[in-house]
Design a protein around this motif. Sequence first.
Motif, PDB file in Angstrom:
ATOM      1  N   VAL A  13       1.060  -1.102   0.055  1.00 15.99           N
ATOM      2  CA  VAL A  13       0.014   0.126   0.109  1.00 15.99           C
ATOM      3  C   VAL A  13       1.038   1.217   0.086  1.00 15.99           C
ATOM      4  O   VAL A  13       0.674   2.162  -0.776  1.00 15.99           O
ATOM      5  N   TYR A  14       1.914   1.229   0.675  1.00 19.22           N
ATOM      6  CA  TYR A  14       2.766   2.487   0.855  1.00 19.22           C
ATOM      7  C   TYR A  14       3.475   2.607  -0.387  1.00 19.22           C
ATOM      8  O   TYR A  14       3.469   3.810  -1.069  1.00 19.22           O
ATOM      9  N   GLU A  15       3.743   1.572  -1.142  1.00 13.84           N
ATOM     10  CA  GLU A  15       4.575   1.651  -2.485  1.00 13.84           C
ATOM     11  C   GLU A  15       3.300   2.256  -3.580  1.00 13.84           C
ATOM     12  O   GLU A  15       3.724   3.055  -4.514  1.00 13.84           O
ATOM     13  N   LEU A  16       2.166   1.526  -3.426  1.00  8.67           N
ATOM     14  CA  LEU A  16       1.183   2.179  -4.265  1.00  8.67           C
ATOM     15  C   LEU A  16       0.664   3.451  -4.163  1.00  8.67           C
ATOM     16  O   LEU A  16       0.704   4.199  -5.155  1.00  8.67           O
ATOM     17  N   VAL A  17       0.660   3.963  -2.992  1.00  8.46           N
ATOM     18  CA  VAL A  17       0.136   5.386  -2.714  1.00  8.46           C
ATOM     19  C   VAL A  17       1.325   6.253  -3.111  1.00  8.46           C
ATOM     20  O   VAL A  17       0.952   7.460  -3.767  1.00  8.46           O
ATOM     21  N   ALA A  18       2.483   6.005  -3.048  1.00 11.14           N
ATOM     22  CA  ALA A  18       3.764   6.496  -3.159  1.00 11.14           C
ATOM     23  C   ALA A  18       3.796   6.976  -4.797  1.00 11.14           C
ATOM     24  O   ALA A  18       4.226   7.906  -5.372  1.00 11.14           O
ATOM     25  N   ALA A  19       3.739   5.785  -5.409  1.00  6.89           N
ATOM     26  CA  ALA A  19       3.528   5.871  -7.103  1.00  6.89           C
ATOM     27  C   ALA A  19       2.422   6.615  -7.418  1.00  6.89           C
ATOM     28  O   ALA A  19       2.727   7.407  -8.373  1.00  6.89           O
ATOM     29  N   ALA A  20       1.136   6.586  -6.942  1.00 11.90           N
ATOM     30  CA  ALA A  20       0.174   7.316  -7.259  1.00 11.90           C
ATOM     31  C   ALA A  20       0.310   8.897  -7.171  1.00 11.90           C
ATOM     32  O   ALA A  20      -0.005   9.640  -8.085  1.00 11.90           O
ATOM     33  N   PHE A  21       0.974   9.177  -6.165  1.00 11.75           N
ATOM     34  CA  PHE A  21       1.401  10.685  -5.830  1.00 11.75           C
ATOM     35  C   PHE A  21       2.578  11.183  -6.409  1.00 11.75           C
ATOM     36  O   PHE A  21       2.761  12.336  -6.231  1.00 11.75           O
TER      37      PHE A  21
END
Length: 167
Positions: A13-21
Amino acid sequence: MLRTERPGDMLPVYELVAAAFGRTDEATLVNQLRECGAAVVTMLEEEEFEFMGHLMLSPITINGVEGPWLGLAPVAVHPAWQGQGIGSGLIRAALDTALEMDWHAVVVLGDPTYYRRFGFRPASDFGLHSIYDVPADSFMAMELQPGSLANLSGEVLYHPLFDQVAE
């Protein structure tokens, strides 16, 4: 598969949110909200262990008073999966879950054209305003239970951790 977040999901989730933003501020916020118990609703879209989207709802206050109200933020869809309805699915599921959990209203700060499709209206229609310097029509609210924002007005505050996110 649309589901709620599980304990083993923290790093993806951390990696996903960082990629999204395109930065880690919002990903760190998600972790901190989760760690302090402020993550009331967390939704995740995944397909064969690939995390595509994530959403969080956390409590807000109105004029410093805690109530049955939530803030929708952040909503994150991995860049490779944007524009495919994942964010919309997450938002609809999260709003349904919040209603089932007996929360009364949700606020969001974002694109009015996008969020109107879910039933959000300008928060000013309810006498609510944000402390953030944003266009008035970008701060919106939605009653999950009709009349739940009646006779309320004033300043809406997200969890204090939101103030640590860089602009």
